[in-house]
Design a protein around this motif. Structure first.
Motif: not given
Lengths: 113, 111
Positions: A1-12
């Motif tokens: 399992d890839a784990g908990v995935i968040q996107s994006p990593r950075h947002e400006v």
């Protein structure tokens, strides 16, 4: 399992723009938590879901913030309109129900200018 | 609402030494958990101790829980440079899977 995935990593983004943060849960986990982390206030729980149902959203700062969980594996946190004071790192975490610990994503660093 | 509060806030030690940090909380709990956060990363679950347990071990980690004093300690033995991180305690109120996190302890292990 890839784990908990968040996107994006950075947002400006510029003040007033809409921001959408995304989170994919670990398969089988049925609790989902959104946290915000800042130096001043530490980790703050914004909202959490059990079985796709929002249980407690009392930590959501104001009506500009909304969260959804359209299915068992995915959630979004939306800020509209964004403000500079929303700048923070936003984490989602998922867990099995009760007493197994949370698995956190790597977070989204949001900067509103 | 209840919240873990770690003490001390920052700790700097030499590699090989032991690191001890404490956490206090205000209300009754179902369990207490410790997490580690490396710079720029998410929190990683280290260990969970239930309210009816007094001590728990996991590798080089030792956690104690004193429910009468509403406090817990995390001991890292034989520290390594890779243990440099922030450490958070989090409490889970009885019958509630919602965790309240403390402000964290920053630990720096000097090689």
């Amino acid at each position: 399992d890839a784990g908990v995935i968040q996107s994006p990593r950075h947002e400006v983004t510029e003040m007033g723009q809409e921001v959408t943060l995304r989170c994919k849960l670990i398969s089988g986990h049925n609790s989902l938590f959104w946290y915000r982390q800042t130096m001043m206030r530490g980790l703050e729980l914004l909202i959490y879901f059990n079985n796709n149902v929002p249980i407690d959203d009392s930590g959501m700062p104001e009506d500009r913030f909304s969260a959804k969980m359209p299915n068992a594996s995915f959630s979004t946190l939306k800020i509209q309109p964004s403000e500079p004071r929303d700048s923070a790192v936003y984490f989602c975490a998922s867990s099995f129900p009760f007493a197994y610990g949370y698995t956190f994503g790597s977070g989204t660093r949001l900067t509103v200018v | 609402s209840q919240q873990g509060e770690e003490d001390p806030q920052a700790l700097s030690i030499q590699e090989g030494e032991n690191a001890t940090m404490n956490c206090s909380y205000k209300t009754s709990i179902n369990n207490l958990q410790w997490y580690r956060q490396n710079s720029g990363r998410g929190l990683v679950h280290l260990i969970l101790i239930r309210s009816n347990e007094r001590e728990k071990h996991s590798g080089r980690l030792r956690v104690t829980l004193d429910t009468s004093k509403k406090s817990s300690s995390l001991l890292i033995t034989a520290s390594r440079a890779a243990d440099t991180a922030s450490y958070f305690c989090a409490t889970d109120a009885e019958g509630n899977n919602r965790l309240a996190f403390g402000k964290g302890n920053q630990v720096v292990v000097i090689p």
